[in-house]
Scaffold this active site. Sequence first.
Site, PDB file in Angstrom:
ATOM      1  N   ASN A 146       0.929  -2.902 -13.749  1.00 29.34           N
ATOM      2  CA  ASN A 146       1.898  -1.812 -13.541  1.00 29.34           C
ATOM      3  C   ASN A 146       3.320  -2.279 -13.248  1.00 29.34           C
ATOM      4  OD1 ASN A 146       1.532  -2.556 -10.908  1.00 29.34           O
ATOM      5  ND2 ASN A 146       0.576  -0.643 -10.232  1.00 29.34           N
ATOM      6  N   GLU A 163       7.449  -7.176   4.440  1.00 28.51           N
ATOM      7  CA  GLU A 163       7.570  -7.803   3.113  1.00 28.51           C
ATOM      8  C   GLU A 163       8.905  -8.520   2.955  1.00 28.51           C
ATOM      9  OE1 GLU A 163       4.603  -4.472   1.077  1.00 28.51           O
ATOM     10  OE2 GLU A 163       6.702  -4.494   0.483  1.00 28.51           O
ATOM     11  N   THR A 185       0.556   4.542  -8.656  1.00 33.64           N
ATOM     12  CA  THR A 185      -0.070   3.223  -8.847  1.00 33.64           C
ATOM     13  C   THR A 185      -0.685   3.125 -10.243  1.00 33.64           C
ATOM     14  OG1 THR A 185      -0.519   3.118  -6.476  1.00 33.64           O
ATOM     15  CG2 THR A 185      -1.787   1.629  -7.898  1.00 33.64           C
ATOM     16  N   LYS A 199       6.804  -7.641 -11.250  1.00 28.43           N
ATOM     17  CA  LYS A 199       5.605  -8.484 -11.326  1.00 28.43           C
ATOM     18  C   LYS A 199       5.659  -9.366 -12.582  1.00 28.43           C
ATOM     19  CE  LYS A 199       2.871  -5.059  -8.781  1.00 28.43           C
ATOM     20  NZ  LYS A 199       1.649  -4.227  -8.780  1.00 28.43           N
ATOM     21  N   PHE A 226     -10.965  -5.336  -6.646  1.00 25.81           N
ATOM     22  CA  PHE A 226      -9.984  -5.812  -7.627  1.00 25.81           C
ATOM     23  C   PHE A 226      -9.083  -6.913  -7.080  1.00 25.81           C
ATOM     24  CE2 PHE A 226      -8.207  -1.984  -5.576  1.00 25.81           C
ATOM     25  CZ  PHE A 226      -7.018  -2.488  -5.072  1.00 25.81           C
ATOM     26  N   HIS A 250       6.407  -3.732  -8.015  1.00 26.00           N
ATOM     27  CA  HIS A 250       5.950  -3.408  -6.660  1.00 26.00           C
ATOM     28  C   HIS A 250       7.077  -2.734  -5.886  1.00 26.00           C
ATOM     29  CE1 HIS A 250       4.377  -3.913  -2.581  1.00 26.00           C
ATOM     30  NE2 HIS A 250       5.608  -4.289  -2.262  1.00 26.00           N
ATOM     31  N   TYR A 255      -0.553  -9.080  -0.111  1.00 23.42           N
ATOM     32  CA  TYR A 255      -1.559  -8.045  -0.383  1.00 23.42           C
ATOM     33  C   TYR A 255      -2.712  -8.075   0.635  1.00 23.42           C
ATOM     34  CZ  TYR A 255       0.509  -6.616  -4.887  1.00 23.42           C
ATOM     35  OH  TYR A 255       1.333  -6.110  -5.874  1.00 23.42           O
TER      36      TYR A 255
HETATM   37  P1  DAT Z   1       0.970   0.203  -5.198  1.00 20.27           P
HETATM   38  O1  DAT Z   1       1.353  -1.017  -5.995  1.00 20.27           O
HETATM   39  O2  DAT Z   1       1.270   1.476  -5.941  1.00 20.27           O
HETATM   40  O3  DAT Z   1       1.540   0.193  -3.803  1.00 20.27           O
HETATM   41  P2  DAT Z   1      -1.555  -0.562  -3.968  1.00 20.27           P
HETATM   42  O4  DAT Z   1      -0.736  -1.148  -2.888  1.00 20.27           O
HETATM   43  O5  DAT Z   1      -2.641   0.376  -3.596  1.00 20.27           O
HETATM   44  O6  DAT Z   1      -0.621   0.191  -5.057  1.00 20.27           O
HETATM   45  O7  DAT Z   1      -2.220  -1.720  -4.845  1.00 20.27           O
HETATM   46  C1  DAT Z   1      -1.477  -2.891  -5.133  1.00 20.27           C
HETATM   47  C2  DAT Z   1      -1.707  -3.266  -6.560  1.00 20.27           C
HETATM   48  O8  DAT Z   1      -3.088  -3.574  -6.757  1.00 20.27           O
HETATM   49  C3  DAT Z   1      -1.410  -2.168  -7.570  1.00 20.27           C
HETATM   50  O9  DAT Z   1      -0.052  -2.098  -7.904  1.00 20.27           O
HETATM   51  C4  DAT Z   1      -2.261  -2.582  -8.728  1.00 20.27           C
HETATM   52  C5  DAT Z   1      -3.495  -3.164  -8.051  1.00 20.27           C
HETATM   53  N1  DAT Z   1      -4.530  -2.130  -7.918  1.00 20.27           N
HETATM   54  C6  DAT Z   1      -4.575  -1.112  -7.040  1.00 20.27           C
HETATM   55  N2  DAT Z   1      -5.657  -0.353  -7.210  1.00 20.27           N
HETATM   56  C7  DAT Z   1      -6.327  -0.918  -8.246  1.00 20.27           C
HETATM   57  C8  DAT Z   1      -7.546  -0.612  -8.933  1.00 20.27           C
HETATM   58  N3  DAT Z   1      -8.301   0.432  -8.571  1.00 20.27           N
HETATM   59  N4  DAT Z   1      -7.900  -1.403  -9.970  1.00 20.27           N
HETATM   60  C9  DAT Z   1      -7.154  -2.458 -10.329  1.00 20.27           C
HETATM   61  N5  DAT Z   1      -6.007  -2.816  -9.728  1.00 20.27           N
HETATM   62  C10 DAT Z   1      -5.607  -2.056  -8.713  1.00 20.27           C
HETATM   63 MG    MG Z   2       1.186  -1.086  -2.220  1.00 22.37          MG
END
Ligand code: DAT
Ligand code: MG
Length: 150
Positions: free
Chosen positions: A114, A128, A93, A11, A59, A117, A51
Amino acid sequence: NTTERTYIMVKPDGVDRGLVGEILSRFEKRGFKLIAAKLALPSKEHLEEHYADLKERPFFPGLIRYMLGGPVFCMVFEGLDAVKTGRAMLGATNPLASAPGTIRGDFALATGRNICHGSDSVENAEKEIALWFPEGTLQYKLSQAAVIYE
Ligand code: DAT
Ligand code: MG
């Protein structure tokens, strides 16, 4: 399945912090085959599609803004259980819940920053890969394959 593919993306914060090589290297050293890679500056629409599953989450606007902050480094890795293993290498995550030794557990502190991805299912990986690499991935033989697999 040694030809399973996963989409891994550094990212903008990971690129800015100089972690592209580190992250690529971890997958390479683990034994995964790099079959596509590029630096990209995706549009808002492209990121919203990536996304799409999260668009109702509070968020979401902040996530898209963060992802628009700079270039991302896009990769496709192929190998045994690439999706599940890739997720394990990334960590949780929320980086605070990620074990040390994982990418997020070693380099990140905040969920919204974080750094990397990774696809969460084989089905999403294929979606993807099609979204980020419409030009396709490469097919070639890795001479190491014979020593990495039984
Ligand atoms: P991951 O990246 O572990 O697959 P995800 O697909 O649920 O997680 O979410 C995508 C991204 O969105 C994640 O890397 C960071 C952001 N995100 C997820 N949950 C969040 C939250 N509760 N607050 C802020 N950002 C969040
Ligand atoms: Mg994800």
